[in-house]
Design an enzyme around this catalytic site. Structure first.
Site, PDB file in Angstrom:
ATOM      1  N   ARG A   1       0.844  -1.188   0.000  1.00 26.21           N
ATOM      2  CA  ARG A   1       0.000   0.000   0.000  1.00 26.21           C
ATOM      3  C   ARG A   1       0.883   1.243   0.000  1.00 26.21           C
ATOM      4  O   ARG A   1       1.575   1.522   0.993  1.00 26.21           O
ATOM      5  CB  ARG A   1      -0.930  -0.007   1.222  1.00 26.21           C
ATOM      6  CG  ARG A   1      -1.986  -1.097   1.171  1.00 26.21           C
ATOM      7  CD  ARG A   1      -2.910  -0.951  -0.005  1.00 26.21           C
ATOM      8  NE  ARG A   1      -4.004  -1.904   0.013  1.00 26.21           N
ATOM      9  CZ  ARG A   1      -4.955  -1.958  -0.911  1.00 26.21           C
ATOM     10  NH1 ARG A   1      -4.926  -1.110  -1.934  1.00 26.21           N
ATOM     11  NH2 ARG A   1      -5.911  -2.845  -0.836  1.00 26.21           N
TER      12      ARG A   1
ATOM     13  N   ALA B   1     -10.281  -7.954  -1.668  1.00 26.59           N
ATOM     14  CA  ALA B   1     -11.191  -6.802  -1.610  1.00 26.59           C
ATOM     15  C   ALA B   1     -11.020  -5.951  -2.854  1.00 26.59           C
ATOM     16  O   ALA B   1     -10.024  -6.063  -3.579  1.00 26.59           O
ATOM     17  CB  ALA B   1     -10.902  -5.967  -0.358  1.00 26.59           C
TER      18      ALA B   1
ATOM     19  N   GLU C   1     -14.098 -10.004  -6.930  1.00 29.43           N
ATOM     20  CA  GLU C   1     -12.806  -9.724  -6.301  1.00 29.43           C
ATOM     21  C   GLU C   1     -12.159 -10.995  -5.758  1.00 29.43           C
ATOM     22  O   GLU C   1     -10.946 -11.177  -5.855  1.00 29.43           O
ATOM     23  CB  GLU C   1     -12.969  -8.686  -5.187  1.00 29.43           C
ATOM     24  CG  GLU C   1     -13.339  -7.295  -5.684  1.00 29.43           C
ATOM     25  CD  GLU C   1     -12.264  -6.655  -6.545  1.00 29.43           C
ATOM     26  OE1 GLU C   1     -11.094  -7.093  -6.503  1.00 29.43           O
ATOM     27  OE2 GLU C   1     -12.596  -5.703  -7.286  1.00 29.43           O
TER      28      GLU C   1
ATOM     29  N   GLU D   1      -8.550 -11.843  -7.270  1.00 28.03           N
ATOM     30  CA  GLU D   1      -7.386 -11.644  -6.412  1.00 28.03           C
ATOM     31  C   GLU D   1      -6.769 -12.944  -5.898  1.00 28.03           C
ATOM     32  O   GLU D   1      -5.553 -12.998  -5.697  1.00 28.03           O
ATOM     33  CB  GLU D   1      -7.740 -10.728  -5.233  1.00 28.03           C
ATOM     34  CG  GLU D   1      -8.057  -9.313  -5.676  1.00 28.03           C
ATOM     35  CD  GLU D   1      -7.915  -8.289  -4.571  1.00 28.03           C
ATOM     36  OE1 GLU D   1      -7.832  -8.670  -3.389  1.00 28.03           O
ATOM     37  OE2 GLU D   1      -7.884  -7.088  -4.904  1.00 28.03           O
TER      38      GLU D   1
ATOM     39  N   GLU E   1      -1.123  -6.052  -7.459  1.00 27.45           N
ATOM     40  CA  GLU E   1      -1.844  -7.316  -7.337  1.00 27.45           C
ATOM     41  C   GLU E   1      -1.061  -8.496  -7.907  1.00 27.45           C
ATOM     42  O   GLU E   1      -1.287  -9.641  -7.528  1.00 27.45           O
ATOM     43  CB  GLU E   1      -3.207  -7.212  -8.023  1.00 27.45           C
ATOM     44  CG  GLU E   1      -4.171  -6.280  -7.316  1.00 27.45           C
ATOM     45  CD  GLU E   1      -5.529  -6.226  -7.992  1.00 27.45           C
ATOM     46  OE1 GLU E   1      -5.673  -6.802  -9.093  1.00 27.45           O
ATOM     47  OE2 GLU E   1      -6.443  -5.612  -7.417  1.00 27.45           O
TER      48      GLU E   1
END
Length: 198
Positions: free
Chosen positions: A65, A77, A94, A98, A146
């Site tokens: 992040r 998410a 998602e 993911e 990701e």
């Protein structure tokens, strides 16, 4: 008991807009009559998935992040950014994109305002059970941050310990893990229908 202040908004000015959020400044009348400027983010909203398998493990990912310059423990998410898509369908999308998982059973676990002091963002957290892998040929090609995400299956009680020790700091992940443990300990009777998410 005194009447609650109305916090009248005298002006509403957009400062920035992108595909995820907009930043606004409002002039707001405070209790007592003074006026103050308040800056905040209007967010498109998000969904998160607490996927629990038959062995009582929860699916967590590690994601970088930029805002905190850290790799955090998180739930699968993403954004509510597909026009007209039901929230539970966004959660299922998602989960598949993911971590390459599907779920046959979906419930609404809880809904969270993770940072209401500066944002209206609302995250709807769904509990996903009866987990299966996405077939190899149907898997999503992940990019950017990701692309490095890896699925970790963590015992739910161990994840609770991670949340309470400060190892998990992502708000949605923390609430989701604690909420799932609470619901499990009550035989999943506290869950709401997935379609009730707003």
């Amino acid at each position: 008991m005194s009447a609650r202040a109305t916090y009248e908004v005298l002006s509403h000015t957009e400062r920035l807009r992108n595909k995820v959020f907009a930043i606004f400044t409002d002039d707001v009348v405070m209790p007592g009559g003074d006026t103050a400027k308040r800056d905040y983010m209007v967010h498109v909203g998000a969904v998160g998935v607490v996927a629990v398998d038959d062995d009582g493990r929860v699916a967590l990912v590690r994601q970088y992040r930029p805002a905190v310059r850290q790799v955090l423990w998180e739930l699968p998410a993403g954004l509510v950014d597909v026009e007209g898509e039901p929230l539970v369908d966004a959660a299922a999308r998602e989960l598949a994109e993911e971590v390459d998982l599907t779920a046959a059973t979906w419930d609404l676990l809880t809904e969270v305002h993770p940072s209401p002091g500066c944002s209206n963002e609302k995250i709807r957290l769904f509990l996903a059970r009866d987990i299966a892998p996405v077939p190899d040929g149907d898997r999503h090609a992940r990019t950017h941050e990701e692309a490095e995400m890896e699925l970790h299956w963590i015992d739910l009680d161990a994840a609770v310990g991670m949340a309470l020790s400060g190892e998990i700091t992502n708000a949605a992940c923390l609430v989701g893990v604690l909420g799932a443990a609470h619901a499990r300990d009550r035989g999943w009777k506290t869950l709401r229908p997935a379609a009730s998410a707003t």
